[in-house]
Write a protein that holds these residues in place. Sequence first.
Motif, mmCIF file in Angstrom:
data_model
loop_
_atom_site.group_PDB
_atom_site.id
_atom_site.type_symbol
_atom_site.label_atom_id
_atom_site.label_comp_id
_atom_site.label_asym_id
_atom_site.label_seq_id
_atom_site.Cartn_x
_atom_site.Cartn_y
_atom_site.Cartn_z
ATOM 1 N N THR A 25 1.806 8.271 -5.505
ATOM 2 C CA THR A 25 2.210 7.438 -6.624
ATOM 3 C C THR A 25 2.933 6.208 -6.128
ATOM 4 O O THR A 25 3.279 6.097 -4.976
ATOM 5 C CB THR A 25 3.139 8.209 -7.567
ATOM 6 N N GLY A 26 3.152 5.295 -7.007
ATOM 7 C CA GLY A 26 3.640 3.993 -6.574
ATOM 8 C C GLY A 26 5.097 3.732 -6.844
ATOM 9 O O GLY A 26 5.496 2.614 -7.059
ATOM 10 N N TRP A 27 5.896 4.750 -6.779
ATOM 11 C CA TRP A 27 7.295 4.562 -7.150
ATOM 12 C C TRP A 27 8.161 4.153 -5.993
ATOM 13 O O TRP A 27 9.318 3.802 -6.162
ATOM 14 C CB TRP A 27 7.839 5.858 -7.754
ATOM 15 N N LYS A 28 7.599 4.201 -4.834
ATOM 16 C CA LYS A 28 8.371 3.947 -3.640
ATOM 17 C C LYS A 28 9.085 2.601 -3.693
ATOM 18 O O LYS A 28 10.284 2.499 -3.550
ATOM 19 C CB LYS A 28 7.457 3.996 -2.423
ATOM 20 N N SER A 29 8.310 1.549 -3.954
ATOM 21 C CA SER A 29 8.873 0.203 -3.847
ATOM 22 C C SER A 29 9.958 -0.016 -4.898
ATOM 23 O O SER A 29 10.858 -0.806 -4.716
ATOM 24 C CB SER A 29 7.759 -0.816 -3.994
ATOM 25 N N LYS A 30 9.859 0.689 -5.989
ATOM 26 C CA LYS A 30 10.829 0.528 -7.053
ATOM 27 C C LYS A 30 12.157 1.203 -6.697
ATOM 28 O O LYS A 30 13.231 0.689 -6.983
ATOM 29 C CB LYS A 30 10.291 1.148 -8.341
ATOM 30 N N VAL A 82 0.867 -1.165 0.000
ATOM 31 C CA VAL A 82 0.000 0.000 0.000
ATOM 32 C C VAL A 82 0.906 1.217 0.000
ATOM 33 O O VAL A 82 1.669 1.433 0.920
ATOM 34 C CB VAL A 82 -0.890 0.016 1.256
ATOM 35 N N ASP A 83 0.823 1.917 -1.048
ATOM 36 C CA ASP A 83 1.705 3.071 -1.141
ATOM 37 C C ASP A 83 1.060 4.277 -0.487
ATOM 38 O O ASP A 83 -0.096 4.571 -0.701
ATOM 39 C CB ASP A 83 1.983 3.375 -2.608
ATOM 40 N N ILE A 84 1.829 4.971 0.297
ATOM 41 C CA ILE A 84 1.211 6.090 1.000
ATOM 42 C C ILE A 84 2.016 7.370 0.888
ATOM 43 O O ILE A 84 1.865 8.271 1.682
ATOM 44 C CB ILE A 84 0.995 5.768 2.479
ATOM 45 N N SER A 85 2.888 7.421 -0.052
ATOM 46 C CA SER A 85 3.646 8.660 -0.156
ATOM 47 C C SER A 85 2.677 9.792 -0.463
ATOM 48 O O SER A 85 1.643 9.608 -1.073
ATOM 49 C CB SER A 85 4.699 8.560 -1.248
#
Lengths: 201, 206
Positions: A193-198, A184-187
Amino acid sequence: MAKKTYDLLFKLLLIGDSGVGKTCVLFRFSDDAFNTTFISTIGIDFKIKTVELQGKKIKLQIWDTAGQERFHTITTSYYRGAMGIMLVYDITNAKSFENISKWLRNIDEHANEDVERMLLGNKCDMEDKRVVPKAKGEQIAREHGIRFFETSAKANINIEKAFLTLAEDILRKTPVKEPNSENVDISSGSGVTGWKSKCCS
Amino acid sequence: KNTPPRAAAPAAEAMEGLDTTPALAFEKDAFDLTVEDVYDISYVIGRDLLKINSAGEEVSELQFKIVRVLEMFEALVNRHNLTLEELKMERDNLKSELDRRLSEGSEQGTMTIGSNKMVVDLKDPNRPRFTLQELKDVLQERNQLKAQLLVAQEQLQLYKSGILPQSEPAAVEADLQPVPPAPCTTPKEEKTTIRKLCDLKISGAA
């Protein structure tokens, strides 16, 4: 990690004046419960609820914002990542209805252009204290081309229907892609957006 | 000031034995003396000098000196009491001015004064004292931890139910995101909590 716990992740946002019942609407939907004590939301909070639509497991990440003006700069930074926005007013509070145009302007300024919008007139169980006729809510929704429901978190009226309808509207616009997995992205700030995990694993 | 001390009064002798109160002035605290007390003292001294004078002429020079000293004494006591009075008045004025300003301030409470200023009561334990950025950071960290907890709970549930396969690389949801990152996206936002801690940055602001 998990194969998949859901097929799609939708990010929704609740906005509207302080005290109209945004947190209660969300609490009713996520936990099927209601609390009469008013605790003002500090800045921003979220809840998760997974629903199934058209055979797809859709994880709804629903952001609950503080309605108070002093949190404005914090809450508006969360508009950008939202795929659907619920604008809530209180049918017993004329001011909260008048402020709809202000909230719509906020959406125009801070959210994505293609964000799905929905108008909710909450507290419709309090008919004796109503000051905003249902027709007025319907009219302003029509003028802006958005859906409208009168809801009651307390009496559990139209809550689930509203969330599912918003999710369906988003699903209709969503191109079919490979299901993704956890995280679950929470930035915030510049967009949910979902760039965190990358970037940082 | 030009009034001669009562010591020179010719009626002094007549008072003797009838009025003993002037002598009481000798028993007073020096800083409580009034000009009247000085006159009483002068009266008593003058009376005693007259007794000596009747004995001989030699003391007349001393008598003048004593009168002179008493005059100086009179002037000093006068000046002292005037100054004291002035200081008391000034103190009272300042006091009432302070009270006025304080009541003005409390009437306004935490309302705005002037342009966009706010009065904050430093003794109020609930006064605002953190910056918006600090609140932002704390909220973001709270929500991040909450999200991680939800994921962990979900994983645990899957483990328990035996659905979860052993080890698979963590998939990435980036391709599902409808929004490209905004231009102001910074690496700071991608830091995990642990990293933040490792960086020893108290506020987490990069």
